[in-house]
Design a protein around this motif. Structure first.
Motif, mmCIF file in Angstrom:
data_model
loop_
_atom_site.group_PDB
_atom_site.id
_atom_site.type_symbol
_atom_site.label_atom_id
_atom_site.label_comp_id
_atom_site.label_asym_id
_atom_site.label_seq_id
_atom_site.Cartn_x
_atom_site.Cartn_y
_atom_site.Cartn_z
ATOM 1 N N TRP A 185 42.648 63.002 27.145
ATOM 2 C CA TRP A 185 43.784 63.295 28.017
ATOM 3 C C TRP A 185 43.294 63.544 29.440
ATOM 4 O O TRP A 185 43.877 63.043 30.398
ATOM 5 N N GLN A 186 42.235 64.309 29.557
ATOM 6 C CA GLN A 186 41.706 64.616 30.881
ATOM 7 C C GLN A 186 41.201 63.352 31.584
ATOM 8 O O GLN A 186 41.484 63.132 32.758
ATOM 9 N N VAL A 187 40.483 62.520 30.869
ATOM 10 C CA VAL A 187 39.971 61.281 31.465
ATOM 11 C C VAL A 187 41.125 60.337 31.793
ATOM 12 O O VAL A 187 41.174 59.758 32.885
ATOM 13 N N PHE A 188 42.059 60.183 30.867
ATOM 14 C CA PHE A 188 43.157 59.238 31.081
ATOM 15 C C PHE A 188 44.073 59.664 32.221
ATOM 16 O O PHE A 188 44.552 58.824 32.970
ATOM 17 N N THR A 189 44.323 60.969 32.337
ATOM 18 C CA THR A 189 45.194 61.396 33.434
ATOM 19 C C THR A 189 44.504 61.254 34.782
ATOM 20 O O THR A 189 45.176 61.112 35.801
ATOM 21 N N ASP A 190 43.182 61.259 34.788
ATOM 22 C CA ASP A 190 42.446 61.106 36.044
ATOM 23 C C ASP A 190 42.192 59.640 36.411
ATOM 24 O O ASP A 190 42.219 59.291 37.586
ATOM 25 N N TYR A 191 41.949 58.786 35.411
ATOM 26 C CA TYR A 191 41.443 57.448 35.711
ATOM 27 C C TYR A 191 42.249 56.284 35.157
ATOM 28 O O TYR A 191 42.074 55.159 35.594
ATOM 29 N N VAL A 192 43.105 56.498 34.172
ATOM 30 C CA VAL A 192 43.797 55.395 33.509
ATOM 31 C C VAL A 192 45.296 55.594 33.665
ATOM 32 O O VAL A 192 45.803 56.701 33.529
ATOM 33 N N THR A 193 46.016 54.512 33.902
ATOM 34 C CA THR A 193 47.455 54.633 34.090
ATOM 35 C C THR A 193 48.215 54.615 32.764
ATOM 36 O O THR A 193 49.257 55.245 32.634
ATOM 37 N N THR A 194 47.740 53.930 31.737
ATOM 38 C CA THR A 194 48.405 53.897 30.435
ATOM 39 C C THR A 194 47.914 55.072 29.618
ATOM 40 O O THR A 194 46.791 55.087 29.150
ATOM 41 N N ARG A 195 48.772 56.053 29.400
ATOM 42 C CA ARG A 195 48.344 57.305 28.776
ATOM 43 C C ARG A 195 48.554 57.337 27.261
ATOM 44 O O ARG A 195 48.146 58.284 26.618
ATOM 45 N N GLN A 196 49.177 56.366 26.690
ATOM 46 C CA GLN A 196 49.440 56.405 25.255
ATOM 47 C C GLN A 196 48.244 55.970 24.421
ATOM 48 O O GLN A 196 48.167 56.294 23.260
ATOM 49 N N MET A 197 47.312 55.260 24.998
ATOM 50 C CA MET A 197 46.199 54.716 24.222
ATOM 51 C C MET A 197 45.334 55.819 23.599
ATOM 52 O O MET A 197 44.992 55.757 22.431
ATOM 53 N N GLY A 198 44.956 56.841 24.338
ATOM 54 C CA GLY A 198 44.103 57.905 23.825
ATOM 55 C C GLY A 198 44.743 58.697 22.709
ATOM 56 O O GLY A 198 44.169 58.838 21.633
ATOM 57 N N PRO A 199 45.927 59.260 22.926
ATOM 58 C CA PRO A 199 46.576 60.004 21.850
ATOM 59 C C PRO A 199 46.845 59.149 20.610
ATOM 60 O O PRO A 199 46.730 59.621 19.495
ATOM 61 N N SER A 200 47.174 57.885 20.790
ATOM 62 C CA SER A 200 47.410 57.006 19.649
ATOM 63 C C SER A 200 46.136 56.821 18.850
ATOM 64 O O SER A 200 46.149 56.852 17.621
ATOM 65 N N ALA A 201 45.005 56.649 19.530
ATOM 66 C CA ALA A 201 43.724 56.491 18.845
ATOM 67 C C ALA A 201 43.382 57.759 18.074
ATOM 68 O O ALA A 201 42.879 57.692 16.947
ATOM 69 N N SER A 202 43.655 58.919 18.633
ATOM 70 C CA SER A 202 43.386 60.178 17.941
ATOM 71 C C SER A 202 44.240 60.307 16.689
ATOM 72 O O SER A 202 43.765 60.765 15.646
ATOM 73 N N GLY A 203 45.490 59.917 16.762
ATOM 74 C CA GLY A 203 46.373 59.975 15.604
ATOM 75 C C GLY A 203 45.913 59.073 14.481
ATOM 76 O O GLY A 203 45.905 59.463 13.313
ATOM 77 N N VAL A 204 45.510 57.872 14.819
ATOM 78 C CA VAL A 204 45.010 56.929 13.811
ATOM 79 C C VAL A 204 43.750 57.486 13.174
ATOM 80 O O VAL A 204 43.568 57.435 11.954
ATOM 81 N N TYR A 205 42.854 58.052 13.984
ATOM 82 C CA TYR A 205 41.618 58.619 13.453
ATOM 83 C C TYR A 205 41.916 59.780 12.513
ATOM 84 O O TYR A 205 41.289 59.906 11.460
ATOM 85 N N ALA A 206 42.864 60.625 12.864
ATOM 86 C CA ALA A 206 43.215 61.768 12.020
ATOM 87 C C ALA A 206 43.733 61.300 10.664
ATOM 88 O O ALA A 206 43.303 61.800 9.616
ATOM 89 N N ILE A 207 44.627 60.339 10.654
ATOM 90 C CA ILE A 207 45.186 59.822 9.402
ATOM 91 C C ILE A 207 44.090 59.186 8.552
ATOM 92 O O ILE A 207 44.000 59.413 7.344
ATOM 93 N N TRP A 208 43.234 58.418 9.178
ATOM 94 C CA TRP A 208 42.145 57.742 8.474
ATOM 95 C C TRP A 208 41.175 58.762 7.885
ATOM 96 O O TRP A 208 40.776 58.659 6.728
ATOM 97 N N GLY A 209 40.807 59.784 8.650
ATOM 98 C CA GLY A 209 39.887 60.802 8.167
ATOM 99 C C GLY A 209 40.452 61.588 6.998
ATOM 100 O O GLY A 209 39.764 61.870 6.023
#
Length: 107
Positions: free
Chosen positions: A76-100
């Protein structure tokens, strides 16, 4: 006013969660490496027997959730500073959580 933080809405709480999750991940790493060092020459049966005990399942779940929280805040910190599309990071975390969770609790 929109919050600038990613998980809790408070920068100090996010900082605290990230530090606590880092301690959980460090402890998990020590336990895993400690078991490996104490059980040289182990096979799949021994590893599965260790990882599928209830305490290790719970500890592994806690480690996965800690990794997700830690990564979510960091991304979140990196994406809010450097990336305009903010859904990619949280979506990746959600997928990782479900998979784990599926890996450790599907048996």
């Amino acid at each position: 006013m929109k919050s600038a933080t990613g998980l809790t809405g408070s920068g100090s709480r996010d900082w605290y969660i990230q530090r606590v999750s880092a301690v959980v991940l460090a402890a998990y790493t020590v336990v895993i490496f400690g078991w490996i060092l104490c059980n040289s020459g182990f096979g799949y049966e021994q590893w599965a027997g260790f990882m599928l005990t209830l305490p290790m399942k719970i500890f592994s779940l806690l480690a996965v959730l800690s990794l997700v929280a830690h990564a979510w805040i960091g991304m979140w910190q990196v994406f809010t500073d450097y990336v305009t599309t903010r859904q990619m990071g949280p979506s990746a975390s959600g997928v990782y959580a479900i998979w784990g969770i599926q890996i450790f609790w599907a048996n």
